[in-house]
Each structure stands twice: as structure tokens, then as C-alpha cells.
Design a protein around this motif. Structure first.
Motif, PDB file in Angstrom:
ATOM      1  N   TYR A   1       0.837  -1.141  -0.077  1.00 47.30           N
ATOM      2  CA  TYR A   1       0.014  -0.126   0.058  1.00 47.30           C
ATOM      3  C   TYR A   1       0.922   1.425   0.049  1.00 47.30           C
ATOM      4  CZ  TYR A   1      -4.689  -2.188   0.569  1.00 47.30           C
ATOM      5  OH  TYR A   1      -5.744  -2.917   0.254  1.00 47.30           O
ATOM      6  N   GLY A   2       1.943   1.189   0.537  1.00 45.83           N
ATOM      7  CA  GLY A   2       2.889   2.354   0.466  1.00 45.83           C
ATOM      8  C   GLY A   2       3.565   2.691  -0.786  1.00 45.83           C
ATOM      9  N   SER A   3       3.667   1.875  -1.851  1.00 46.55           N
ATOM     10  CA  SER A   3       3.635   2.224  -2.981  1.00 46.55           C
ATOM     11  C   SER A   3       2.972   3.289  -3.530  1.00 46.55           C
ATOM     12  CB  SER A   3       4.085   0.973  -3.916  1.00 46.55           C
ATOM     13  OG  SER A   3       2.566   0.407  -4.139  1.00 46.55           O
ATOM     14  N   GLN A   4       1.605   3.227  -3.351  1.00 44.14           N
ATOM     15  CA  GLN A   4       0.686   4.081  -3.887  1.00 44.14           C
ATOM     16  C   GLN A   4       0.976   5.710  -3.728  1.00 44.14           C
ATOM     17  OE1 GLN A   4      -2.981   2.769  -2.067  1.00 44.14           O
ATOM     18  NE2 GLN A   4      -3.535   1.849  -3.909  1.00 44.14           N
ATOM     19  N   ILE A   5       1.354   5.617  -2.342  1.00 42.48           N
ATOM     20  CA  ILE A   5       1.924   7.268  -1.946  1.00 42.48           C
ATOM     21  C   ILE A   5       3.261   7.584  -2.648  1.00 42.48           C
ATOM     22  CG2 ILE A   5       2.472   8.745   0.003  1.00 42.48           C
ATOM     23  CD1 ILE A   5      -0.490   7.690  -0.063  1.00 42.48           C
ATOM     24  N   SER A   6       3.966   6.922  -2.777  1.00 44.17           N
ATOM     25  CA  SER A   6       5.390   7.167  -3.304  1.00 44.17           C
ATOM     26  C   SER A   6       5.307   7.466  -4.469  1.00 44.17           C
ATOM     27  CB  SER A   6       6.431   6.087  -2.639  1.00 44.17           C
ATOM     28  OG  SER A   6       6.658   5.909  -1.520  1.00 44.17           O
ATOM     29  N   VAL A   7       4.520   6.429  -5.269  1.00 45.40           N
ATOM     30  CA  VAL A   7       4.392   6.774  -6.834  1.00 45.40           C
ATOM     31  C   VAL A   7       3.684   7.928  -7.148  1.00 45.40           C
ATOM     32  CG1 VAL A   7       3.534   5.791  -8.928  1.00 45.40           C
ATOM     33  CG2 VAL A   7       4.870   4.277  -7.410  1.00 45.40           C
ATOM     34  N   THR A   8       2.658   8.136  -6.358  1.00 41.80           N
ATOM     35  CA  THR A   8       1.690   9.254  -6.779  1.00 41.80           C
ATOM     36  C   THR A   8       2.240  10.776  -6.533  1.00 41.80           C
ATOM     37  OG1 THR A   8      -0.332   7.849  -6.472  1.00 41.80           O
ATOM     38  CG2 THR A   8      -0.612  10.209  -6.315  1.00 41.80           C
ATOM     39  N   VAL A   9       2.943  10.606  -5.322  1.00 39.87           N
ATOM     40  CA  VAL A   9       3.810  12.003  -4.802  1.00 39.87           C
ATOM     41  C   VAL A   9       4.822  12.275  -6.077  1.00 39.87           C
ATOM     42  CG1 VAL A   9       5.045  13.114  -3.129  1.00 39.87           C
ATOM     43  CG2 VAL A   9       2.878  11.956  -2.633  1.00 39.87           C
ATOM     44  N   GLY A  10       5.641  10.960  -6.178  1.00 37.65           N
ATOM     45  CA  GLY A  10       6.755  11.243  -6.999  1.00 37.65           C
ATOM     46  C   GLY A  10       6.449  11.815  -8.451  1.00 37.65           C
ATOM     47  N   PHE A  11       5.097  11.251  -9.147  1.00 37.51           N
ATOM     48  CA  PHE A  11       5.032  11.756 -10.397  1.00 37.51           C
ATOM     49  C   PHE A  11       4.151  13.088 -10.331  1.00 37.51           C
ATOM     50  CE2 PHE A  11       5.811   7.516 -11.545  1.00 37.51           C
ATOM     51  CZ  PHE A  11       6.458   7.523 -12.745  1.00 37.51           C
ATOM     52  N   ILE A  12       3.357  13.327  -9.535  1.00 35.92           N
ATOM     53  CA  ILE A  12       2.472  14.719  -9.333  1.00 35.92           C
ATOM     54  C   ILE A  12       3.676  15.688  -9.208  1.00 35.92           C
ATOM     55  CG2 ILE A  12       0.897  15.987  -8.001  1.00 35.92           C
ATOM     56  CD1 ILE A  12      -0.760  13.361  -7.609  1.00 35.92           C
ATOM     57  N   ALA A  13       4.423  15.669  -8.073  1.00 34.36           N
ATOM     58  CA  ALA A  13       5.325  16.637  -7.763  1.00 34.36           C
ATOM     59  C   ALA A  13       6.459  16.850  -8.836  1.00 34.36           C
ATOM     60  CB  ALA A  13       6.180  16.281  -6.498  1.00 34.36           C
ATOM     61  N   GLY A  14       6.794  15.734  -9.547  1.00 31.99           N
ATOM     62  CA  GLY A  14       7.677  15.835 -10.694  1.00 31.99           C
ATOM     63  C   GLY A  14       7.034  16.587 -11.818  1.00 31.99           C
TER      64      GLY A  14
END
Length: 306
Positions: A95-108
Motif C-alpha cells: 500500500y505504501g507504493s501508492q503514496i510514493s508513486v503518486t507523490v513522485g509523479f505529481i510533484a515531478g
């Protein structure tokens, strides 16, 4: 062959040929896949994206489901053991992968958009406005990124993921803007830009219709770099307790593992597993950047993409 037949032949050829946009996308995809580093990065990134999408299906338990034995070792029921609160570690990793992937791509994406808007405008304009932008960019570049990020996050505490994304965007656009500004200044004196200027085109159209298409690979490389920094920054802020500790992400797993003295209790997996996932996800984006460089520089291409 008559003139009419020749025109019909040209029209039929144009109808058969794919649009140039799709041809460029196809060539770029082939170049990325031909480079073995980029190919490895794409495979790793696709793995994490699929895990994030299908987390509810892949995870054996809920993200915050507790009630299990606390600090349990690995077992068939809990492959990576349980936390000090009695939660399944493997489920939290998934479940933690959802936050890291989402934040990484949105912030990027947001950091890249800000860098593109400021960098291209800064590189094209002259005079007092350029000097003001130069002062602001240099100010962000001189101030150390991590301390500035910590100060802003501490001031905007309890803002959740929106706060983390905002902090990353505020502190992560300056370097990309400076790189794009240098390239814009180089293209500003080219013949096609001069021709567009003499034909009466407005500066906005010249910047975004004439100059911007020539920096596609540079912008793509900047996005992957910004996304990598965003993933590491999100994990760092969560680990320091400056984010939302109630959500489940790789950073919060590290945060709670530190608070529960996981190393002293022998649960090194609580620190190693999320750290490895963060490193692999960041590494995948870095590897893809090698393929992006090959798109803009044919000398770096491998295999059939040459």
C-alpha cells in the motif's frame, strides 16, 4: 505520369504515412527500449506502478489492519513479520507504493511545469525582468534544499500530502529552470526564431511553438530527475515526522520503525524493505534518463535504434 496522377500519388502516400507526432513517439519508445539501462528502469518502474494500482488485490491484509501478534518474525501468515502495532509489514509495503508513486509523479510534473514556464520565459526576455528572475532563481539555488524543505514543511505541518507536494515543488523547480534558460538562450538566436519574430509572431507563440518543441528530450529528462528527487524528499520528510504519520507510505514505515526501535528488537526488515523499495524506484527513473539522453544524442543510441 501526368500532373494529376502525381498529385494523387502524393496524397495517397500522405494518407498512408502515420502522423509525424506518432512517428516521433514510436522512435522515442524504440530508443528507450533499445538502451539496456533504460529498459531495466522501465521494467522496474512498471512493476511498482502495477503494484500501486493493484494494491488492494495483492496485499494479504489491509494497510492499517492490526490485531496481529506484535513484533512477530517472518511466517507463512506474515512473510515480512508484523510491526510494533501488530500490522502486517508486507501489506504496508504494498500500500505504501501508492503514496510514493503518486507523490513522485505529481510533484515531478508540477516541478517540471514551473521550470518550463519560468525557464523558457527567462531565457527569451531581456532587461530588468530577466534580472529579477535571475535573482529569484539564484536565491533558490544558493539556499540548501533539504534545510529549506524542512523549514517549510515544519511551518505548514499537518497539511497532508498536499503540503508535501507543495514543499517539493517550491524547492525543486530552480535547477530545471536554469538549464532550460540556457538552452532557450542558445535557440533564441537561431534562424527559425528570427524568421518567426520578423513575421510578426508574438513572443508567447515563439517561445511555446518554435522553441519548446526543440527541448522535448531535455524536459523529459528534467521530469525524471524531478520525480526522483520528489520520491526521496517525500520519504525523507515522512521519516522526519514532518508529514502525515497517519497514512501508510514507505517514509512513515521508516518513521514508526525508528520510533519502535526496530533494530534493537531485531526487526531490521522494517528499515531494509522500505529503504530498498525507495532506492529501486528512484534508480528506475535514473536509468530511464539514460534512454532520454539517447533520444537527444544519437551517438548514445544502442542496437537498432541507431
Amino acid at each position: 505520369m501526368t500532373t494529376t496522377q502525381h498529385v494523387k500519388t502524393l496524397q495517397s502516400d500522405k494518407a498512408v504515412r502515420p502522423p509525424r507526432k506518432f512517428a516521433f513517439i514510436g522512435r522515442s519508445a524504440a530508443t528507450l527500449w533499445a538502451n539496456w539501462k533504460s529498459r531495466l528502469g522501465l521494467i522496474i518502474l512498471a512493476f511498482f506502478i502495477l503494484v500501486a494500482i493493484f494494491a488492494p488485490v495483492l496485499a494479504p491484509y489491509g494497510a492499517s489492519q492490526d490485531g496481529f501478534p506484535r513484533n512477530a518474525d517472518s511466517s507463512p501468515e506474515h512473510w515480512f513479520g508484523t510491526t510494533a502495532a501488530g500490522e502486517d509489514v508486507l501489506s504496508q509495503l504494498i500500500y505504501g507504493s501508492q503514496i510514493s508513486v503518486t507523490v513522485g509523479f505529481i510533484a515531478g510534473i508540477l516541478s517540471t511545469i514551473v521550470a518550463v514556464l519560468i525557464g523558457l520565459s527567462w531565457g527569451y526576455i531581456k532587461g530588468f525582468g530577466a534580472e529579477v528572475v535571475n535573482f529569484i532563481v539564484n536565491l533558490f539555488l544558493v539556499v540548501p534544499g533539504l534545510p529549506l524543505m524542512i523549514v517549510i514543511a515544519a511551518y505548514l505541518q499537518n497539511g497532508g500530502l498536499v503540503m508535501i507536494v507543495a514543499v517539493i515543488v517550491i524547492t525543486g523547480w530552480a535547477w530545471g529552470a536554469r538549464v532550460l534558460r540556457s538552452q532557450t538562450q542558445s535557440l533564441r538566436s537561431r534562424d527559425f526564431v528570427t524568421a518567426a519574430r520578423f513575421s510578426g509572431d508574438r513572443p508567447f507563440r515563439i517561445v511555446f511553438n518554435e522553441i519548446l518543441p526543440n527541448m522535448t528530450s531535455l524536459i523529459a529528462g528534467g521530469f525524471f530527475g524531478a520525480a526522483t528527487s520528489a520520491i526521496l524528499a517525500e520519504a525523507g520528510l515522512e521519516f522526519l515526522g514532518l508529514g502525515d504519520s497517519s497514512i501508510v507510505s514507505w517514509g512513515t514505515i521508516l518513521y514508526w520503525a525508528q520510533n519502535s526501535n526496530a533494530l534493537l528488537t531485531g526487526q531490521w526488515i522494517l528499515l531494509f524493505a522500505p529503504g530498498l523499495c525507495i532506492a529501486l524506484l528512484a534508480m528506475s527513473l535514473t536509468l530511464i534518463n539514460f534512454g532520454v539522453d539517447a533520444i537527444s544524442n544519437p551517438r548514445l543510441r544502442e542496437g537498432k535504434s541507431r
